[in-house]
Design an enzyme around this catalytic site. Structure first.
Site, PDB file in Angstrom:
ATOM      1  N   LYS A 205      75.896  82.610 -27.888  1.00  0.00           N
ATOM      2  CA  LYS A 205      75.292  83.911 -28.178  1.00  0.00           C
ATOM      3  C   LYS A 205      75.207  84.118 -29.693  1.00  0.00           C
ATOM      4  O   LYS A 205      74.176  84.486 -30.222  1.00  0.00           O
ATOM      5  CB  LYS A 205      76.136  85.011 -27.515  1.00  0.00           C
ATOM      6  CG  LYS A 205      75.617  86.398 -27.780  1.00  0.00           C
ATOM      7  CD  LYS A 205      76.405  87.437 -27.001  1.00  0.00           C
ATOM      8  CE  LYS A 205      75.989  88.823 -27.466  1.00  0.00           C
ATOM      9  NZ  LYS A 205      76.724  89.886 -26.796  1.00  0.00           N
ATOM     10  N   GLU A 211      83.958  75.961 -31.979  1.00  0.00           N
ATOM     11  CA  GLU A 211      83.985  74.855 -31.027  1.00  0.00           C
ATOM     12  C   GLU A 211      82.569  74.346 -30.739  1.00  0.00           C
ATOM     13  O   GLU A 211      82.297  73.152 -30.753  1.00  0.00           O
ATOM     14  CB  GLU A 211      84.620  75.312 -29.700  1.00  0.00           C
ATOM     15  CG  GLU A 211      86.093  75.673 -29.785  1.00  0.00           C
ATOM     16  CD  GLU A 211      86.332  77.130 -30.125  1.00  0.00           C
ATOM     17  OE1 GLU A 211      85.459  77.769 -30.770  1.00  0.00           O
ATOM     18  OE2 GLU A 211      87.400  77.642 -29.753  1.00  0.00           O
ATOM     19  N   GLY A 266      78.697  88.131 -23.610  1.00  0.00           N
ATOM     20  CA  GLY A 266      78.853  86.686 -23.384  1.00  0.00           C
ATOM     21  C   GLY A 266      79.295  86.363 -21.966  1.00  0.00           C
ATOM     22  O   GLY A 266      78.754  85.470 -21.311  1.00  0.00           O
ATOM     23  N   ARG A 267      80.275  87.114 -21.462  1.00  0.00           N
ATOM     24  CA  ARG A 267      80.814  86.812 -20.124  1.00  0.00           C
ATOM     25  C   ARG A 267      79.937  87.382 -19.004  1.00  0.00           C
ATOM     26  O   ARG A 267      80.284  87.261 -17.833  1.00  0.00           O
ATOM     27  CB  ARG A 267      82.261  87.293 -20.022  1.00  0.00           C
ATOM     28  CG  ARG A 267      82.482  88.735 -20.423  1.00  0.00           C
ATOM     29  CD  ARG A 267      83.965  89.047 -20.627  1.00  0.00           C
ATOM     30  NE  ARG A 267      84.173  90.387 -21.159  1.00  0.00           N
ATOM     31  CZ  ARG A 267      84.162  90.712 -22.444  1.00  0.00           C
ATOM     32  NH1 ARG A 267      83.926  89.780 -23.344  1.00  0.00           N
ATOM     33  NH2 ARG A 267      84.384  91.954 -22.848  1.00  0.00           N
ATOM     34  N   GLU A 352      89.093  89.183 -20.248  1.00  0.00           N
ATOM     35  CA  GLU A 352      88.500  89.486 -21.552  1.00  0.00           C
ATOM     36  C   GLU A 352      87.882  90.887 -21.538  1.00  0.00           C
ATOM     37  O   GLU A 352      87.757  91.521 -22.569  1.00  0.00           O
ATOM     38  CB  GLU A 352      87.441  88.426 -21.930  1.00  0.00           C
ATOM     39  CG  GLU A 352      87.100  88.415 -23.410  1.00  0.00           C
ATOM     40  CD  GLU A 352      86.277  87.211 -23.840  1.00  0.00           C
ATOM     41  OE1 GLU A 352      86.838  86.266 -24.429  1.00  0.00           O
ATOM     42  OE2 GLU A 352      85.067  87.218 -23.597  1.00  0.00           O
ATOM     43  N   HIS A 383      99.595  74.927  -1.005  1.00  0.00           N
ATOM     44  CA  HIS A 383     100.606  73.887  -1.205  1.00  0.00           C
ATOM     45  C   HIS A 383     101.112  73.881  -2.639  1.00  0.00           C
ATOM     46  O   HIS A 383     101.702  72.897  -3.094  1.00  0.00           O
ATOM     47  CB  HIS A 383     100.023  72.525  -0.827  1.00  0.00           C
ATOM     48  CG  HIS A 383      99.576  72.484   0.604  1.00  0.00           C
ATOM     49  ND1 HIS A 383     100.447  72.229   1.649  1.00  0.00           N
ATOM     50  CD2 HIS A 383      98.375  72.753   1.166  1.00  0.00           C
ATOM     51  CE1 HIS A 383      99.782  72.300   2.791  1.00  0.00           C
ATOM     52  NE2 HIS A 383      98.525  72.621   2.530  1.00  0.00           N
ATOM     53  N   LYS A 511      91.435  83.395 -34.162  1.00  0.00           N
ATOM     54  CA  LYS A 511      90.345  82.678 -34.835  1.00  0.00           C
ATOM     55  C   LYS A 511      90.540  82.731 -36.347  1.00  0.00           C
ATOM     56  O   LYS A 511      90.387  81.728 -37.050  1.00  0.00           O
ATOM     57  CB  LYS A 511      88.988  83.325 -34.506  1.00  0.00           C
ATOM     58  CG  LYS A 511      88.467  83.063 -33.116  1.00  0.00           C
ATOM     59  CD  LYS A 511      87.051  83.633 -32.999  1.00  0.00           C
ATOM     60  CE  LYS A 511      86.585  83.674 -31.563  1.00  0.00           C
ATOM     61  NZ  LYS A 511      85.321  84.376 -31.372  1.00  0.00           N
TER      62      LYS A 511
END
Ligand code: F6P
Length: 551
Positions: A205, A211, A266-267, A352, A383, A511
């Site tokens: 965005k 990254e 973004g999400r 978030e 399990h 950050k």
């Protein structure tokens, strides 16, 4: 704005939580209509919330809470394009990305729906041309492989959807997702792809995320190393972003850019250009069906009163469990292997959005807000961690999600899967009393001393709050509806808690500090002076790593 904690509805809920209450089991025994009353259908999804320890009085008080928080008005403000993301002064209009009712959506006086449709058509055309072989790599080979480079919302949504829709994959196509700045992620992926057939989608965005920019630059360098020329980059790299200038600065021609807008969080962005990797992998028609499924849930959410509104109910039940039952964690348990990335996706979507301690007006939140979200597909989780949900000392709520029909009806696999899906919910709700545990062991022929020894370990308290979400089959439409259900649930909870679900300041500090640490780290073989600018633990960690890297 209303501080929900100070409302009479909140006080009433506190009172109801403190008062003696029938067990979940007793609630069912007393009310045979409970399941019918506490379940509903919308947009191809069926929700049963009757296994929460909620009485009719509690449910009414929860509805009063929604009213006290003015939920319906806030919902209207979102759909109207008001800047409800106040800290960033942005509208929140992911619903506009999937509106097939031809509504206008206004942001700053402009109807953005035309731009949405135009960009969607551009994606459709691009997808068609790639699939038809009209757009090829620099050698003329088909672009049958996609590497989506992005992180957070620019990775989790598309990846989750691509995995979920594997029965709809276009034959012969592959999609990889690279998110981690750990070079191993990129290296492993590049080792599996042919540069001549690969389309890199740089999804960000902001087009500023460390990254993604690092991975994109390294992928570009690799492409050039493998025989691509500068002039070929345009055929192999496209960008999905809101930031045209940064895309240009990075060296991607804006003609190869698909845009979205700052009113798409973004999400909440998989419905936008960020969904290009989904469209390429499952075909544009299926991508559009995903959007249509979400739109069907939007239409339900927009119109239904809270008492009959699936996202609002899920939110209210969640608030009851979080704030009045004390459940600090919520499990997402899809009984569908294709939904294996759903818990990770919802971790970002929920945590978030609602992991906040300040209310939208800056005052401290007077109550607990978003829970910890975790999960794994069933039956695998059974399990692994269900033990704690059944018998641990913390109360954990859970959503069980399953399609009634499988895309792979092999033998009786799906019946077994569904039997577990249903039985686990029953077990969590009814539990097992000591008397029952003892009677069972005696019936099995255990000696009295063994019955006495084992009895405390065989007790299940029950009353673990669970919701069931059932769909006919996991299709693009039902997946779209499911994601939209959670988006709106998260919105409702944020609105009731009075927090801004659409900013994420909590990711900033780390950050900034990483930016400070980076120049203090040794390159391989480099000697660095002892770190001194941090707390002693941080200095020691930097020195420790640097000693190893210098050697
Ligand atoms: O750091 C958090 C975050 O901003 C998320 O909200 C977002 O989804 C992710 O980073 C990626 O951001 P971008 O799409 O701008 O690269």
């Amino acid at each position: 704005m209303t501080d929900v904690v100070k409302t009479p509805a909140w006080a009433r809920l506190e009172k109801l939580a403190a008062a003696p209450r029938p067990s979940a089991r007793a609630l069912f025994e007393r009310d045979p209509a409970r399941a019918a009353r506490m379940s509903l259908e919308a947009a191809g999804l069926y929700l049963d919330y009757s296994k929460n320890r909620i009485t009719p009085e509690i449910f009414d008080a929860l509805l009063a809470l929604a009213e006290a928080a003015d939920l319906e008005r806030v919902r209207g403000r979102m759909f109207a394009g008001e800047k409800i993301n106040a800290t960033e002064r942005r509208a929140v209009l992911h619903v506009a990305l999937r509106d097939f009712a031809m509504r206008a959506y206004h942001v700053d006086g402009e109807d953005v729906s035309k731009r949405v449709r135009a960009e969607r058509e551009k994606m459709r055309d691009f997808t068609r041309r790639v699939h038809a072989g009209e757009l090829t790599g620099h050698t003329g080979a088909p672009l049958d492989t996609v590497v989506n480079i992005g992180i957070g919302g620019s990775d989790l949504g598309p990846q989750m959807a691509v995995e979920a829709l594997s029965p709809y994959w276009v034959r012969g196509r592959r999609t990889f997702f690279v998110s981690n700045v750990d070079g191993q992620h990129l290296a492993d992926t590049l080792a599996a792809v042919d540069p001549a057939r690969t389309l890199f989608i740089v999804a960000s965005k902001t087009f500023a995320t460390q990254e993604t920019m690092t991975n994109a630059a390294s992928a570009r360098a690799w492409f050039l190393e493998k025989g691509g020329r500068e002039a070929d980059v345009a055929k192999h790299f496209v960008a999905l972003s809101t930031n045209e200038r940064a895309v240009r600065d990075f060296g991607i021609d804006p003609a190869n850019m698909f845009v979205f807008w700052d009113w798409v969080g973004g999400r909440y962005s998989l419905w936008s250009a960020i969904g290009l990797s989904i469209a390429l992998q499952v075909g544009f028609d299926n991508f559009e069906k995903l959007l249509k499924g979400a739109h069907a849930m939007d239409e339900h959410f927009r119109a239904a009163p809270p008492a009959k509104n699936m996202p609002a109910i899920l939110a209210l039940v969640g608030i009851w469990n979080r704030n009045f039952e004390g459940a600090a964690a919520h499990a997402v348990l899809p009984y569908d292997q294709h939904l294996h990335r759903l818990p990770a996706y919802l971790q970002q979507a929920d945590m978030e959005s609602n992991g906040k301690r300040a209310r939208a007006d800056g005052a401290p939140a007077g109550c607990a807000t978003g829970p910890v979200i975790f999960g794994e597909p069933g039956t695998n989780g059974q399990h692994a961690f269900y033990q704690l949900i059944h018998q641990g000392t913390d109360l954990i709520s859970a959503d069980f999600i399953a399609p009634a029909l499988s895309h792979a009806p092999i033998g009786d696999h799906h019946e077994k899967l569904l039997a577990n899906f249903i039985a686990q919910q029953e077990a969590l709700m009814i539990g097992r009393t000591e008397a029952e545990a003892r009677a069972e062991m005696l019936a099995q022929g255990l000696a009295q001393k063994d019955v006495d020894r084992l009895a405390p370990h065989k007790v299940f308290p029950g009353g673990r709050p669970v919701n069931a979400i059932v769909m006919e089959k996991l299709t693009p439409e039902t997946l779209g509806a499911l994601i939209a259900l959670y988006e709106h649930k998260i919105f409702c909870q944020g609105a009731i808690w009075g927090i801004n679900s659409f900013d994420q300041w909590g990711v900033e500090l780390g950050k900034t500090l990483a930016g400070r640490v980076l120049p203090e780290l040794a390159r391989l073989g480099e000697e660095k002076p002892a770190a001194a600018g941090h707390d002693v633990s941080t200095n020691a960690l930097i020195d420790r790593v640097n000693r190893i890297r210098a050697a």
